[in-house]
Enzyme design. Structure first.
Site, PDB file in Angstrom:
ATOM      1  CG  ASN A 153      -0.209  -0.071   2.522  1.00  0.00           C
ATOM      2  OD1 ASN A 153       1.017  -0.132   2.543  1.00  0.00           O
ATOM      3  ND2 ASN A 153      -0.959  -0.083   3.613  1.00  0.00           N
ATOM      4  CG  ASP A 187       7.790  -1.166  16.886  1.00  0.00           C
ATOM      5  OD1 ASP A 187       8.061  -0.047  16.382  1.00  0.00           O
ATOM      6  OD2 ASP A 187       6.685  -1.463  17.356  1.00  0.00           O
ATOM      7  CB  THR A 191       3.644   4.097  15.989  1.00  0.00           C
ATOM      8  OG1 THR A 191       3.566   2.796  15.428  1.00  0.00           O
ATOM      9  CG2 THR A 191       4.808   4.848  15.380  1.00  0.00           C
ATOM     10  CD  GLU A 201      11.179   1.311  13.598  1.00  0.00           C
ATOM     11  OE1 GLU A 201      11.109   1.876  14.702  1.00  0.00           O
ATOM     12  OE2 GLU A 201      10.169   1.044  12.913  1.00  0.00           O
ATOM     13  CG  HIS A 311      27.383 -21.441 -34.046  1.00  0.00           C
ATOM     14  ND1 HIS A 311      26.033 -21.720 -33.936  1.00  0.00           N
ATOM     15  CD2 HIS A 311      27.745 -21.819 -35.297  1.00  0.00           C
ATOM     16  CE1 HIS A 311      25.607 -22.259 -35.069  1.00  0.00           C
ATOM     17  NE2 HIS A 311      26.624 -22.318 -35.906  1.00  0.00           N
ATOM     18  CG  ASN A 312      25.035 -19.316 -36.810  1.00  0.00           C
ATOM     19  OD1 ASN A 312      26.043 -19.183 -37.522  1.00  0.00           O
ATOM     20  ND2 ASN A 312      24.112 -20.222 -37.071  1.00  0.00           N
ATOM     21  CD  GLU A 341      29.415 -18.532 -37.790  1.00  0.00           C
ATOM     22  OE1 GLU A 341      29.477 -19.186 -38.841  1.00  0.00           O
ATOM     23  OE2 GLU A 341      28.976 -18.987 -36.714  1.00  0.00           O
ATOM     24  CG  ASP A 343      26.552 -17.201 -40.966  1.00  0.00           C
ATOM     25  OD1 ASP A 343      27.762 -17.293 -40.719  1.00  0.00           O
ATOM     26  OD2 ASP A 343      25.706 -18.027 -40.568  1.00  0.00           O
ATOM     27  CG  HIS A 356      21.260 -19.663 -39.917  1.00  0.00           C
ATOM     28  ND1 HIS A 356      20.652 -20.682 -39.240  1.00  0.00           N
ATOM     29  CD2 HIS A 356      22.473 -20.147 -40.282  1.00  0.00           C
ATOM     30  CE1 HIS A 356      21.456 -21.736 -39.192  1.00  0.00           C
ATOM     31  NE2 HIS A 356      22.567 -21.424 -39.815  1.00  0.00           N
ATOM     32  CD  GLU A 396      28.563 -19.967 -42.963  1.00  0.00           C
ATOM     33  OE1 GLU A 396      27.522 -20.314 -43.555  1.00  0.00           O
ATOM     34  OE2 GLU A 396      28.789 -20.244 -41.770  1.00  0.00           O
ATOM     35  CE  LYS A 444      37.969 -21.800 -47.258  1.00  0.00           C
ATOM     36  NZ  LYS A 444      37.213 -22.465 -48.315  1.00  0.00           N
ATOM     37  CB  SER A 525      35.543 -24.316 -39.637  1.00  0.00           C
ATOM     38  OG  SER A 525      35.883 -22.991 -39.337  1.00  0.00           O
ATOM     39  CG  ASP A 650      11.308 -29.329  -0.061  1.00  0.00           C
ATOM     40  OD1 ASP A 650      11.148 -28.643   0.956  1.00  0.00           O
ATOM     41  OD2 ASP A 650      10.377 -29.911  -0.653  1.00  0.00           O
TER      42      ASP A 650
END
Length: 753
Positions: A153, A187, A191, A201, A311-312, A341, A343, A356, A396, A444, A525, A650
């Site tokens: 509240n 406390d 109050t 507190e 990767h990618n 990478e 592409d 991709h 790539e 390349k 690769s 747990d």
């Protein structure tokens, strides 16, 4: 006009005035996808270290949503909008706030340039404040966040029933009478009417509630009944338990840093509270603080190092229909990745694109990715202060000669002097130190007839100006995904001489181990399946190949869900560039992040001596080790995200060794019923490791369930980064974000086996 000091920076009075203004709230416009604007009132609360906003009157009446400042990774000017979301607007009035390790971005537009600049200054100052908070300040801030969460509240106080509900949310199943006693002690205002605690507190109440008897027991072993430690007691504790030999001055410095009571500080005494704070400090964690900086020899040839690799990189979800984002490169680089990478395919209007191939993934511009890489390749951050070693772009290449030439123009104009592309080959393979601050294109490359056949590795080949499609594109096209009827994965693409000139590390196709070694290539690769088969059938050959060139491995094309393979077998055989899908939060990525925490998180790790060429293998062989761990206790474990409301967990802890086949093993503790708040185990486990220099140790906390145990959090680190003694570790989410206050306490001993 803003007040400034003699250095030209905003003065303290100017900063205070700015922070006060932002704390009062400003209307900013949240920019959603599609260009929609949502006006919200935003507040920067530096007292509680949160950024808040008020929801719309219609849907979220009186509700405030907040983010801890500690979750913010970066505050950007709107001019750095890689998503194009701000294109319809004046970027000079916009900012972007980046959250979490996964880089979720909040885009905001202000009503003026000055207001935008004020928010950027204020948020960056708050980030600076957050980074330099001490342990107690961080704890108190988290407690206040919990208080605000329970104050439904918004009246600034909590009654006893509200506190009981909060404790249940925090996984504390405690005796109601005991909680009431502590409530009454805290406390202090008393109050009239219903007793309540205000925020201050509540902090006091919470500290009393969370006293840790297991840490007090350790303290009492060395206090001789005094109730405090002298600096001599502290030296004894460090020598016998932490396996460190402190000087008198060092022990006094620790007392001065961690003892909260001024009188005890002056007397060089340490209280139990001071000891608890000391034990929670960074330097006393399970992870060795020496390994938080670059300490390895970085002057050896780059082929002698493991390299953190993605990767990618452009994908943020799956491999078939998911979005491609420039932000994904920034995320990977911020997490220490040093090989990304790209592409590359022909795009409209002579603009090369990245996506991709043969799939429905979205497309991004090649030049936008290069701009982001330039901006963030070497940007330091509190999470990664050592981002100065080279970044490799694994390209790539599926582009026509025309668009390859466009790519070359962008590479040279955007990277400039950052690009490593020597006209003449060096007389030796460069080291990470030689290449600091450089960006290297791996692709390349054409022969240079003027250089002849006497070139060192990585600077010539016999590809005759042609470049084959990489195996990945062929894998995708053969896996029944979207493929144009005219697509041909067996064709050869002519290589642009201008693009070839940009290549610093030459890639060659794998045609066999000896052929690769004799190819004068720098990079080869291998798909996941091919790499595993080679390692199984000819491990010695794979290790030999890795001593002559960089070997990159990548996930199988069938992993369309962006799942990952286990990187350990590749690393164990010396493969340097083991590329994973960074967007997928799973065990393999957690192992990668753990491995590359070492050496300052710089993304480069020197391989063990037995994997290096004979002339480099100067280190003596690592002996077998015995790892003894006492799992003492846990502290403030959260509930699983999908936990039923009100349910107490747990917990149990699973301890795993990931390494060579003979070392891979695991065990788990008993289950502690209905106690995620302060479970106590005092259980011993022991492991023998034959190759500790390759091992990663992973601790995972689960909530036992009838059907499937729920993941709570984890921590993992290399074996050789473990500190002996009484150590704590913070739990991380699946994605690697720190879980506030969640800790596990161990006692660790390492000996010769």
């Amino acid at each position: 006009m803003e007040a400034r000091n003699s250095n030209g920076n905003p003065s303290k009075a100017g900063i205070d005035k700015l922070l006060y203004m932002l704390s009062q709230g400003c209307i900013l416009h949240k920019v959603k996808s599609g260009g929609l604007l949502y006006p919200r009132t935003y507040y920067l609360d530096t007292e509680n270290m949160v950024l808040r906003y008020s929801g719309s009157e219609k849907r979220l009446r009186k509700k405030r949503i907040s983010w801890p400042i500690s979750k913010i990774r970066e505050v950007r000017e709107g001019e750095k909008d890689y998503s194009k979301r701000l294109d319809p607007y004046d970027r000079g009035r916009c900012l972007a706030i980046v959250f979490g390790t996964n880089h979720e971005v909040l885009y905001l537009m202000c009503d003026s340039y000055q207001l935008r600049d004020d928010w950027i200054k204020g948020l960056r100052f708050a980030l600076h404040m957050d980074q330099y908070m001490d342990q107690k300040q961080q704890t108190d801030r988290w407690i206040k966040e919990a208080f605000q969460m329970a104050d439904k509240n918004n009246d600034g106080s909590l009654d006893f029933e509200e506190i009981l509900k909060l404790l249940k949310q925090l996984n504390a199943d405690m005796d109601k009478k005991y909680v009431q006693e502590l409530f009454n002690k805290a406390d202090t205002t008393k109050t009239r009417g219903k007793p309540v605690l205000d925020a201050e507190e509540f902090v006091k109440f919470y500290h009393m509630l969370t006293e840790r008897p297991e840490i007090d027991e350790i303290f009492m072993k060395y206090d001789d009944g005094k109730g405090f430690w002298t600096f001599t007691d502290l030296c004894k504790f460090f020598y016998h338990e932490q396996k460190l030999d402190l000087t008198e001055d060092q022990s006094k410095e620790l007392i001065a840093a961690y003892e909260p009571q001024k009188q005890l500080q002056l007397e060089d005494h340490l209280s139990p509270i001071g000891f608890r704070t000391l034990l929670a400090s960074h330097d006393q964690q399970l992870f060795n603080p020496v390994h938080r900086r670059v300490y390895q020899d970085m002057t050896q040839p780059i082929i002698n190092y493991y390299i953190s690799s993605s990767h990618n990189t452009y994908l943020t979800e799956d491999q078939l229909r998911g979005p491609s984002r420039v932000e994904a490169y920034i995320t990977a680089l911020a997490r220490g990745c040093r090989c990304v990478e790209l592409d590359c395919w022909d795009g409209p209007d002579d603009e090369p694109i990245i996506y991709h191939g043969y799939t429905l993934t979205s497309k991004i511009l090649f030049r936008d990715v290069l701009s982001a890489i330039k901006d963030y390749a070497f940007q330091s951050s509190p999470l990664n202060p050592n981002n100065r070693y080279p970044v490799i772009l694994s390209i790539e290449n599926h582009c026509s000669v025309r668009q390859q030439t466009v790519m070359a123009t962008y590479i040279k104009s955007i990277f400039g002097d950052l690009l490593y592309a020597p006209e003449e080959p060096p007389n030796r393979i460069p080291s990470p130190h030689d290449l600091m601050g450089k960006i290297i294109i791996k692709a390349k490359k054409m022969d240079n007839p003027q250089m002849g056949k006497k070139l060192p590795r990585g600077h010539s080949s016999g590809d005759d100006g042609e470049v084959s499609d990489e195996d990945e594109a062929a894998d995708v096209a053969s896996n029944n995904v979207v493929k144009p009827s005219n697509a041909n994965t067996d064709h050869k693409i002519k290589l642009s001489p201008e693009f070839s000139d940009c290549v610093g590390f030459k890639a060659v196709s794998f045609k066999g181990i000896e052929e690769s070694i004799n190819s004068n290539g720098m990079f080869v690769s291998l798909g996941e399946s091919k790499a595993l088969k080679l390692i199984e059938n000819n491990r010695a050959g794979v290790i030999k190949m890795n001593q002559h060139m960089l070997v990159r491995t990548y996930p199988a094309g069938s992993r369309t869900d962006s799942s990952n393979y286990n990187p350990l077998p590749m690393w164990n055989a010396g493969c340097q560039v083991v590329a994973l899908n960074f967007q997928t939060a799973s065990e393999p990525m957690q192992l990668l992040q753990a491995k590359f925490m070492d050496n300052g998180g710089c993304g480069y790790l020197l391989k063990p001596g037995f994997l290096l060429p004979d002339e480099r293998s100067t280190c003596p062989p690592t002996s077998r080790k015995r790892l003894n761990i006492t799992i003492i206790s846990g502290y403030q474990f959260p509930k699983p995200n999908d936990s039923k409301k009100g349910e107490i967990i747990d917990p149990f802890i699973k301890i795993e060794i990931h390494g060579v086949k003979d070392d891979t093993q695991q065990c788990k503790t008993s289950v502690k019923t209905n106690n995620g708040f302060n479970p106590r185990w005092d259980e011993d486990v022991s492991f023998v490791l034959s190759r500790p220099d390759l091992a990663v140790v992973r601790f995972v906390v689960y909530d036992q369930d009838r059907y499937v145990d729920d993941f709570i959090g984890y921590f993992a680190l290399p074996f050789h980064s473990i500190q002996e003694g009484y150590r704590q570790c913070s739990l991380l989410t699946k994605r690697g974000d720190k879980i506030p206050q969640a800790l596990v306490l161990f006692k660790v001993e390492i000996s010769e086996a």
